[in-house]
Design a protein around this motif. Structure first.
Motif, PDB file in Angstrom:
ATOM      1  N   PRO A 177      25.735  10.947  16.225  1.00  0.00           N
ATOM      2  CA  PRO A 177      25.418  12.010  15.267  1.00  0.00           C
ATOM      3  C   PRO A 177      25.093  13.313  15.992  1.00  0.00           C
ATOM      4  CG  PRO A 177      23.512  10.615  15.581  1.00  0.00           C
ATOM      5  CD  PRO A 177      24.613  10.013  16.404  1.00  0.00           C
ATOM      6  N   GLU A 178      25.050  14.383  15.241  1.00  0.00           N
ATOM      7  CA  GLU A 178      24.665  15.675  15.805  1.00  0.00           C
ATOM      8  C   GLU A 178      23.174  15.646  16.144  1.00  0.00           C
ATOM      9  OE1 GLU A 178      24.674  20.434  14.588  1.00  0.00           O
ATOM     10  OE2 GLU A 178      25.570  18.921  13.255  1.00  0.00           O
ATOM     11  N   ARG A 179      22.816  16.262  17.252  1.00  0.00           N
ATOM     12  CA  ARG A 179      21.407  16.292  17.678  1.00  0.00           C
ATOM     13  C   ARG A 179      20.715  17.497  17.024  1.00  0.00           C
ATOM     14  NH1 ARG A 179      20.251  12.464  21.407  1.00  0.00           N
ATOM     15  NH2 ARG A 179      22.076  11.449  22.340  1.00  0.00           N
ATOM     16  N   VAL A 180      20.228  17.268  15.826  1.00  0.00           N
ATOM     17  CA  VAL A 180      19.663  18.354  15.023  1.00  0.00           C
ATOM     18  C   VAL A 180      18.172  18.555  15.262  1.00  0.00           C
ATOM     19  CG1 VAL A 180      21.406  18.138  13.226  1.00  0.00           C
ATOM     20  CG2 VAL A 180      19.326  16.747  13.099  1.00  0.00           C
ATOM     21  N   ILE A 181      17.513  17.607  15.923  1.00  0.00           N
ATOM     22  CA  ILE A 181      16.088  17.728  16.245  1.00  0.00           C
ATOM     23  C   ILE A 181      15.975  18.286  17.651  1.00  0.00           C
ATOM     24  CG2 ILE A 181      13.917  16.473  16.560  1.00  0.00           C
ATOM     25  CD1 ILE A 181      15.089  14.318  14.643  1.00  0.00           C
ATOM     26  N   ASP A 182      15.246  19.369  17.814  1.00  0.00           N
ATOM     27  CA  ASP A 182      15.125  19.977  19.144  1.00  0.00           C
ATOM     28  C   ASP A 182      14.212  19.157  20.054  1.00  0.00           C
ATOM     29  OD1 ASP A 182      16.800  22.286  18.810  1.00  0.00           O
ATOM     30  OD2 ASP A 182      15.254  23.108  17.497  1.00  0.00           O
ATOM     31  N   VAL A 183      13.025  18.844  19.568  1.00  0.00           N
ATOM     32  CA  VAL A 183      12.062  18.074  20.367  1.00  0.00           C
ATOM     33  C   VAL A 183      11.426  17.017  19.476  1.00  0.00           C
ATOM     34  CG1 VAL A 183       9.993  18.149  21.803  1.00  0.00           C
ATOM     35  CG2 VAL A 183      11.556  20.104  21.790  1.00  0.00           C
ATOM     36  N   PHE A 184      11.423  15.766  19.955  1.00  0.00           N
ATOM     37  CA  PHE A 184      10.839  14.657  19.206  1.00  0.00           C
ATOM     38  C   PHE A 184       9.651  14.120  19.992  1.00  0.00           C
ATOM     39  CE2 PHE A 184      11.693  10.032  17.629  1.00  0.00           C
ATOM     40  CZ  PHE A 184      10.616  10.113  16.762  1.00  0.00           C
ATOM     41  N   SER A 185       8.504  14.067  19.341  1.00  0.00           N
ATOM     42  CA  SER A 185       7.293  13.529  19.948  1.00  0.00           C
ATOM     43  C   SER A 185       6.652  12.543  18.989  1.00  0.00           C
ATOM     44  CB  SER A 185       6.299  14.665  20.245  1.00  0.00           C
ATOM     45  OG  SER A 185       5.036  14.159  20.625  1.00  0.00           O
ATOM     46  N   MET A 186       6.287  11.372  19.489  1.00  0.00           N
ATOM     47  CA  MET A 186       5.570  10.410  18.645  1.00  0.00           C
ATOM     48  C   MET A 186       4.462   9.757  19.451  1.00  0.00           C
ATOM     49  SD  MET A 186       8.335   7.305  18.334  1.00  0.00           S
ATOM     50  CE  MET A 186       9.389   6.883  19.732  1.00  0.00           C
ATOM     51  N   VAL A 228      12.844   5.105  14.086  1.00  0.00           N
ATOM     52  CA  VAL A 228      12.606   5.680  15.412  1.00  0.00           C
ATOM     53  C   VAL A 228      13.927   5.837  16.155  1.00  0.00           C
ATOM     54  CG1 VAL A 228      11.592   5.238  17.688  1.00  0.00           C
ATOM     55  CG2 VAL A 228      10.235   4.859  15.628  1.00  0.00           C
ATOM     56  N   ALA A 229      14.769   4.806  16.108  1.00  0.00           N
ATOM     57  CA  ALA A 229      16.067   4.870  16.789  1.00  0.00           C
ATOM     58  C   ALA A 229      16.925   5.984  16.207  1.00  0.00           C
ATOM     59  CB  ALA A 229      16.783   3.528  16.677  1.00  0.00           C
ATOM     60  N   ASN A 230      16.957   6.105  14.893  1.00  0.00           N
ATOM     61  CA  ASN A 230      17.778   7.138  14.251  1.00  0.00           C
ATOM     62  C   ASN A 230      17.296   8.542  14.594  1.00  0.00           C
ATOM     63  OD1 ASN A 230      19.721   5.544  12.981  1.00  0.00           O
ATOM     64  ND2 ASN A 230      18.356   5.101  11.258  1.00  0.00           N
ATOM     65  N   LEU A 231      15.995   8.726  14.682  1.00  0.00           N
ATOM     66  CA  LEU A 231      15.457  10.035  15.051  1.00  0.00           C
ATOM     67  C   LEU A 231      15.732  10.357  16.516  1.00  0.00           C
ATOM     68  CD1 LEU A 231      12.038   9.879  13.167  1.00  0.00           C
ATOM     69  CD2 LEU A 231      14.026  11.264  12.549  1.00  0.00           C
ATOM     70  N   ALA A 232      15.549   9.362  17.387  1.00  0.00           N
ATOM     71  CA  ALA A 232      15.790   9.584  18.821  1.00  0.00           C
ATOM     72  C   ALA A 232      17.251   9.940  19.076  1.00  0.00           C
ATOM     73  CB  ALA A 232      15.392   8.345  19.615  1.00  0.00           C
ATOM     74  N   LYS A 233      18.164   9.287  18.369  1.00  0.00           N
ATOM     75  CA  LYS A 233      19.596   9.556  18.551  1.00  0.00           C
ATOM     76  C   LYS A 233      19.987  10.958  18.085  1.00  0.00           C
ATOM     77  CE  LYS A 233      20.774   5.619  16.459  1.00  0.00           C
ATOM     78  NZ  LYS A 233      21.527   4.444  15.960  1.00  0.00           N
ATOM     79  N   ARG A 234      19.130  11.572  17.293  1.00  0.00           N
ATOM     80  CA  ARG A 234      19.399  12.909  16.768  1.00  0.00           C
ATOM     81  C   ARG A 234      18.553  13.983  17.458  1.00  0.00           C
ATOM     82  NH1 ARG A 234      20.738   9.150  13.232  1.00  0.00           N
ATOM     83  NH2 ARG A 234      22.388   9.579  11.698  1.00  0.00           N
ATOM     84  N   SER A 235      17.924  13.609  18.564  1.00  0.00           N
ATOM     85  CA  SER A 235      17.022  14.529  19.265  1.00  0.00           C
ATOM     86  C   SER A 235      17.643  15.024  20.566  1.00  0.00           C
ATOM     87  CB  SER A 235      15.698  13.824  19.580  1.00  0.00           C
ATOM     88  OG  SER A 235      15.054  13.413  18.380  1.00  0.00           O
ATOM     89  N   ARG A 260       8.657   4.145  25.574  1.00  0.00           N
ATOM     90  CA  ARG A 260       9.196   5.473  25.317  1.00  0.00           C
ATOM     91  C   ARG A 260      10.310   5.836  26.292  1.00  0.00           C
ATOM     92  NH1 ARG A 260       7.272   4.618  21.335  1.00  0.00           N
ATOM     93  NH2 ARG A 260       5.499   5.583  20.267  1.00  0.00           N
ATOM     94  N   TYR A 261      10.139   5.490  27.562  1.00  0.00           N
ATOM     95  CA  TYR A 261      11.141   5.853  28.567  1.00  0.00           C
ATOM     96  C   TYR A 261      12.468   5.138  28.301  1.00  0.00           C
ATOM     97  CZ  TYR A 261       7.229   7.948  31.070  1.00  0.00           C
ATOM     98  OH  TYR A 261       6.136   8.733  31.396  1.00  0.00           O
ATOM     99  N   PHE A 262      12.404   3.898  27.865  1.00  0.00           N
ATOM    100  CA  PHE A 262      13.617   3.145  27.546  1.00  0.00           C
ATOM    101  C   PHE A 262      14.270   3.695  26.277  1.00  0.00           C
ATOM    102  CE2 PHE A 262      10.775   0.395  29.937  1.00  0.00           C
ATOM    103  CZ  PHE A 262      11.617  -0.164  30.889  1.00  0.00           C
ATOM    104  N   GLU A 263      13.436   4.039  25.300  1.00  0.00           N
ATOM    105  CA  GLU A 263      13.968   4.584  24.043  1.00  0.00           C
ATOM    106  C   GLU A 263      14.636   5.937  24.268  1.00  0.00           C
ATOM    107  OE1 GLU A 263      10.411   2.425  21.443  1.00  0.00           O
ATOM    108  OE2 GLU A 263      10.256   4.544  22.007  1.00  0.00           O
ATOM    109  N   GLY A 264      14.005   6.776  25.088  1.00  0.00           N
ATOM    110  CA  GLY A 264      14.586   8.085  25.362  1.00  0.00           C
ATOM    111  C   GLY A 264      15.915   7.971  26.075  1.00  0.00           C
ATOM    112  N   ALA A 265      15.962   7.146  27.135  1.00  0.00           N
ATOM    113  CA  ALA A 265      17.204   6.985  27.893  1.00  0.00           C
ATOM    114  C   ALA A 265      18.292   6.365  27.034  1.00  0.00           C
ATOM    115  CB  ALA A 265      16.946   6.128  29.134  1.00  0.00           C
ATOM    116  N   ALA A 266      17.955   5.331  26.273  1.00  0.00           N
ATOM    117  CA  ALA A 266      18.953   4.621  25.460  1.00  0.00           C
ATOM    118  C   ALA A 266      19.565   5.513  24.404  1.00  0.00           C
ATOM    119  CB  ALA A 266      18.314   3.397  24.805  1.00  0.00           C
ATOM    120  N   SER A 267      18.776   6.428  23.859  1.00  0.00           N
ATOM    121  CA  SER A 267      19.247   7.278  22.765  1.00  0.00           C
ATOM    122  C   SER A 267      20.004   8.502  23.256  1.00  0.00           C
ATOM    123  CB  SER A 267      18.062   7.719  21.908  1.00  0.00           C
ATOM    124  OG  SER A 267      17.167   8.525  22.665  1.00  0.00           O
ATOM    125  N   GLY A 268      19.987   8.737  24.573  1.00  0.00           N
ATOM    126  CA  GLY A 268      20.676   9.907  25.108  1.00  0.00           C
ATOM    127  C   GLY A 268      19.899  11.198  24.963  1.00  0.00           C
TER     128      GLY A 268
END
Length: 385
Positions: A177-186, A228-235, A260-268
């Motif tokens: 998907p398009e990365r429409v979120i500039d910065v994601f923090s949780m 969480v996965a859907n948001l990370a993939k769009r960030s 978090r580090y695994f989620e960030g890397a996996a989502s691109g």
């Protein structure tokens, strides 16, 4: 239950119906579900209200009494034999729940317990709960700094197992998907960085997605993880920091890192934050330009983002490399292979089938053809030596 064998060889004892809304339990459920997907496994998930008077009393008493009380779980009789009993313990207090599986240990050739959060400075406090671990044949803490002192406490050697995630769920491909979120923090965040990002959102239209309510409970844990996965993939950018970085008194300054580090890397997403200063991080995340180190006390994250925004080629390389590396190394199926090896069991065909899916996604993300992707049947590179 898997249909790969007529009789399940793995019994997964799950706490999902006891702590099923706690956000930190999401990855545990993912691992349990993947085990049931790739192996011949039976899921046993008893029900109990952990806030009930009996459960609360049993837990409080467990900090002081050498004998643990059953918090209210019924004894679970064993009516057949299994090769492996598998359980995930989120916190030391969870171990009180495993008294209900006492009768099951005799029905299982090997018992395995994963321990998620156990800080070294808290070992003495939880010493009565930790006696339960000594009853398991194999104990695998996720926190590498805890392995040696925990082994000394329970009287037999523990083996470190790295964290992982459902890399397929977090991968943006095959339809990124398009990365429409500039910065994601949780979750936990740096006050200084948060204020700077709020100012950027106010002054320059940055789409800064962050928590605006506190709490640790999900309405539905599976839906939460998917969200969480859907948001990370769009960030575009994803904030990360070591575990409890803002509470050094609680951790005793032990440096560990979480999902978090695994989620960030996996989502691109491009990870911004503190690079964990421990022996494990450079072994698991050993590719160039893994993340951009931004200390939690830094007030120049706006400059970091502007500089990265000017270098699209670097961004693309960071994104693709993170996704490929996670697909090839940090899905839960690779950790399950490690557990099987420790128990002496061979992987079933479901393991190879999931690895084929991971490889196919990695080839798609990489874009250079199958020859660019390493053999997934080699010894996992993440294993702690």
């Amino acid at each position: 239950m898997s249909s790969q064998l007529d009789k399940s060889r793995v019994l997964v004892f799950s706490l999902r119906n006891i702590f099923g809304k706690a956000l930190n339990r999401g990855p545990h459920v993912e691992l349990e579900d993947i085990i049931c997907e790739v192996d011949s496994a039976e899921l046993l998930a008893p029900t109990l209200d952990p806030s009930s008077r009996r459960a609360s009393f049993a837990t409080r008493l467990g900090y002081h009494a050498p004998v643990l009380l059953n918090p209210g779980l019924p004894r679970i009789p064993a009516d057949r034999q299994y090769d492996v009993l598998f359980a995930i313990c989120g916190f030391p207090q969870d171990l009180i729940m495993f008294d209900a599986i006492e009768d099951l240990r005799g029905a299982c050739r090997t018992s395995v317990c994963l321990l998620d959060e156990m800080w070294v400075k808290e070992i003495a406090k939880h010493r009565h709960f930790l006696k339960v671990l000594a009853k398991f044949d194999i104990v695998m803490p996720f926190q590498i700094g805890t392995v040696k002192p925990l082994s000394e406490e329970i009287g037999h050697a523990c083996t470190h197992l790295p964290l992982a995630i459902d890399a397929i769920k977090f991968c943006p491909y095959p339809d990124p998907p398009e990365r429409v979120i500039d910065v994601f923090s949780m979750g936990r965040r740096s006050h200084v960085i948060h204020q700077k990002l709020l100012a950027m959102a106010r002054d320059s239209g940055l789409f800064y997605l962050h928590d605006t309510i506190s709490g640790s409970q999900a309405i539905d844990l599976g839906e939460h993880r998917a969200q969480v996965a859907n948001l990370a993939k769009r960030s575009r950018y994803f904030l990360v920091n070591p575990g409890k970085f803002d509470e050094p008194g609680e951790t005793g300054r032990q440096v560990e890192f979480g999902y978090r580090y695994f989620e960030g890397a996996a989502s691109g997403a491009i990870m911004l934050g503190e690079r964990p200063d421990n022996e494990l991080f450079p072994r698991l995340f050993d590719w160039p330009d893994v993340m951009v180190h931004v200390p939690h006390t830094s007030d120049d994250i706006d400059q970091v983002i502007r500089e990265l925004d000017r270098d699209r080629e670097r961004q693309e390389t960071m994104r693709r490399t993170g996704m490929v590396q996670t697909l090839l190394r940090h899905d839960w199926v690779y950790r399950w292979e490690t557990i099987l090896k420790a128990t002496g069991l061979q992987p079933l065909p479901g393991v190879a089938a999931r690895k084929d899916r991971l490889r196919a996604l990695a080839e798609m993300v990489d874009g250079r053809g199958p020859s660019a992707i390493p053999d997934l049947n080699r010894e996992p590179a993440f294993l702690a030596k």
